[in-house]
Design a protein around this motif. Sequence first.
Motif, mmCIF file in Angstrom:
data_model
loop_
_atom_site.group_PDB
_atom_site.id
_atom_site.type_symbol
_atom_site.label_atom_id
_atom_site.label_comp_id
_atom_site.label_asym_id
_atom_site.label_seq_id
_atom_site.Cartn_x
_atom_site.Cartn_y
_atom_site.Cartn_z
ATOM 1 N N THR A 165 5.571 8.293 -106.110
ATOM 2 C CA THR A 165 6.115 6.957 -106.323
ATOM 3 C C THR A 165 5.593 6.472 -107.667
ATOM 4 O OG1 THR A 165 6.158 6.535 -103.942
ATOM 5 C CG2 THR A 165 6.333 4.631 -105.398
ATOM 6 N N ILE A 166 6.498 6.418 -108.633
ATOM 7 C CA ILE A 166 6.131 6.137 -110.021
ATOM 8 C C ILE A 166 6.476 4.693 -110.348
ATOM 9 C CG2 ILE A 166 6.507 6.818 -112.421
ATOM 10 C CD1 ILE A 166 7.413 9.590 -111.292
ATOM 11 N N ALA A 167 5.475 3.963 -110.822
ATOM 12 C CA ALA A 167 5.676 2.572 -111.217
ATOM 13 C C ALA A 167 4.976 2.347 -112.540
ATOM 14 C CB ALA A 167 5.142 1.621 -110.141
ATOM 15 N N GLY A 168 5.684 2.678 -113.604
ATOM 16 C CA GLY A 168 5.186 2.424 -114.940
ATOM 17 C C GLY A 168 6.072 1.378 -115.578
ATOM 18 N N THR A 169 6.540 1.638 -116.782
ATOM 19 C CA THR A 169 7.526 0.739 -117.386
ATOM 20 C C THR A 169 8.757 0.657 -116.492
ATOM 21 O OG1 THR A 169 6.737 1.292 -119.601
ATOM 22 C CG2 THR A 169 8.924 0.292 -119.437
ATOM 23 N N GLY A 170 9.167 1.800 -115.949
ATOM 24 C CA GLY A 170 10.237 1.855 -114.960
ATOM 25 C C GLY A 170 9.663 2.239 -113.612
ATOM 26 N N ARG A 218 8.839 20.854 -97.314
ATOM 27 C CA ARG A 218 8.418 22.251 -97.229
ATOM 28 C C ARG A 218 9.586 23.223 -97.193
ATOM 29 N NH1 ARG A 218 5.090 18.811 -94.937
ATOM 30 N NH2 ARG A 218 2.828 19.057 -95.234
ATOM 31 N N HIS A 219 10.784 22.714 -97.001
ATOM 32 C CA HIS A 219 11.981 23.560 -96.981
ATOM 33 C C HIS A 219 12.702 23.556 -98.335
ATOM 34 C CE1 HIS A 219 11.366 23.780 -92.671
ATOM 35 N NE2 HIS A 219 11.367 22.461 -92.607
ATOM 36 N N GLY A 220 12.150 22.827 -99.299
ATOM 37 C CA GLY A 220 12.748 22.791 -100.626
ATOM 38 C C GLY A 220 13.770 21.696 -100.832
ATOM 39 N N ALA A 221 14.024 20.884 -99.805
ATOM 40 C CA ALA A 221 14.961 19.763 -99.957
ATOM 41 C C ALA A 221 14.301 18.666 -100.780
ATOM 42 C CB ALA A 221 15.370 19.227 -98.597
ATOM 43 N N THR A 222 15.068 18.022 -101.639
ATOM 44 C CA THR A 222 14.542 16.964 -102.501
ATOM 45 C C THR A 222 15.337 15.679 -102.310
ATOM 46 O OG1 THR A 222 15.965 17.585 -104.371
ATOM 47 C CG2 THR A 222 13.787 18.630 -104.239
ATOM 48 N N ARG A 223 14.716 14.596 -102.735
ATOM 49 C CA ARG A 223 15.359 13.285 -102.638
ATOM 50 C C ARG A 223 14.759 12.381 -103.702
ATOM 51 N NH1 ARG A 223 19.363 11.374 -98.635
ATOM 52 N NH2 ARG A 223 19.306 9.107 -98.758
ATOM 53 N N ARG A 224 15.562 11.485 -104.255
ATOM 54 C CA ARG A 224 15.059 10.509 -105.214
ATOM 55 C C ARG A 224 15.678 9.141 -104.924
ATOM 56 N NH1 ARG A 224 16.628 12.056 -111.170
ATOM 57 N NH2 ARG A 224 16.133 9.877 -111.543
ATOM 58 N N SER A 225 14.972 8.098 -105.326
ATOM 59 C CA SER A 225 15.462 6.743 -105.098
ATOM 60 C C SER A 225 14.946 5.851 -106.209
ATOM 61 C CB SER A 225 14.964 6.228 -103.741
ATOM 62 O OG SER A 225 15.420 4.916 -103.495
ATOM 63 N N SER A 226 15.731 4.834 -106.555
ATOM 64 C CA SER A 226 15.432 3.921 -107.658
ATOM 65 C C SER A 226 15.571 4.665 -108.988
ATOM 66 C CB SER A 226 14.048 3.287 -107.482
ATOM 67 O OG SER A 226 13.866 2.211 -108.383
ATOM 68 N N ILE A 229 10.505 4.796 -109.963
ATOM 69 C CA ILE A 229 11.325 5.776 -109.261
ATOM 70 C C ILE A 229 10.462 6.446 -108.197
ATOM 71 C CG2 ILE A 229 10.792 7.664 -110.865
ATOM 72 C CD1 ILE A 229 13.723 8.603 -110.493
ATOM 73 N N ALA A 230 11.077 6.880 -107.122
ATOM 74 C CA ALA A 230 10.397 7.674 -106.108
ATOM 75 C C ALA A 230 11.123 9.010 -105.997
ATOM 76 C CB ALA A 230 10.388 6.959 -104.762
ATOM 77 N N TYR A 231 10.332 10.079 -105.866
ATOM 78 C CA TYR A 231 10.898 11.428 -105.796
ATOM 79 C C TYR A 231 10.076 12.236 -104.803
ATOM 80 C CZ TYR A 231 11.910 16.275 -107.054
ATOM 81 O OH TYR A 231 12.253 17.607 -106.998
#
Length: 308
Positions: free
Chosen positions: A126-131, A139-147, A133-135
């Motif tokens: 969960t990244i909260a810098g200038t902008g 364990r199965h290699g599935a990915t997801r992102r939000s914001s 985003i969450a990524y």
Amino acid sequence: MLGVDGGGTKTACVAIAPSGEILGRGEGGPSNYQSVGVEAAEAAIAHAISGALAGVFEGRIGAIGLGLAGVGRSRDLEVIRASVDRLQQRPEFGDRWQLSPDKIAIAHDCAIALTGGVGANVGVATIAGTGAIAYGRNRHGATRRSSGWGYLLGDEGSAYWIALAGLRAAVRAEDGRSPATALTEAFRQHLELDNLQSLIELVYRRGLTVKEIAAHAAIVDRCARNGDAIALDILDRAADELLLATRAVFAPLFNPDEPFEVVTIGGAWKSQILRDRFCQNLHQIAPFASVIWPRHEPAYGAALLVLS
């Protein structure tokens, strides 16, 4: 082994021994090829690699991982793979590398932030810098992102969002449209303004950049630590927004009773109030989640990609 973290501002590279020890670091200019072009991006990466290899034994490079801003489509991967091929032919590197495809890993910058931060490629960043985003990756290699929609469309909970909310609260209080807040005088003093009306010239005529505005999130945090109710409310709302993005990522990736780590990355997390609120609220909806600080830098995470 090399790990490269390339962004819109600078490029960092680390040279890592098989033991995991960092042997050298180097920096270059921006390497988001979408904004600076392929040639400039390659030059920045080459400069960062040269710096990381300076003083390192004259052995061969065994692998390279690159995490680059602006790399999100299959076409982007093709462009960067071609760049790596050209980098290997640059005269300053001699014959130190000739890598097979399985020794080259390319990903976007969120992936290496997660891998470096957790020390593995499973979990949530969960990244909260200038902008903001969450990524995440399971364990199965599935990915997801939000914001991560940028400062105009989103980035809720980011340092920019916090600072802008603080400035808006200050001018509303100045007008009498909202309750009085310490933010009004705090911003006036920090920006060395005769009166808050001068904000108009500062913001619109001089054109404060997104990064310059984001830097003022610290003022909101200071007022909150001093007990200002409006500033505290802003940080509460920021924590809620970051939690929404985090939940949108982990809910489809992990089972309710499955342990996973959430690494918090970025300058906004310097606010202990923000982080405490986030951790408390996360624990209520994901009791098996653990919130951690980054274990390694993103460039290190880029190198780890080759091993995963």
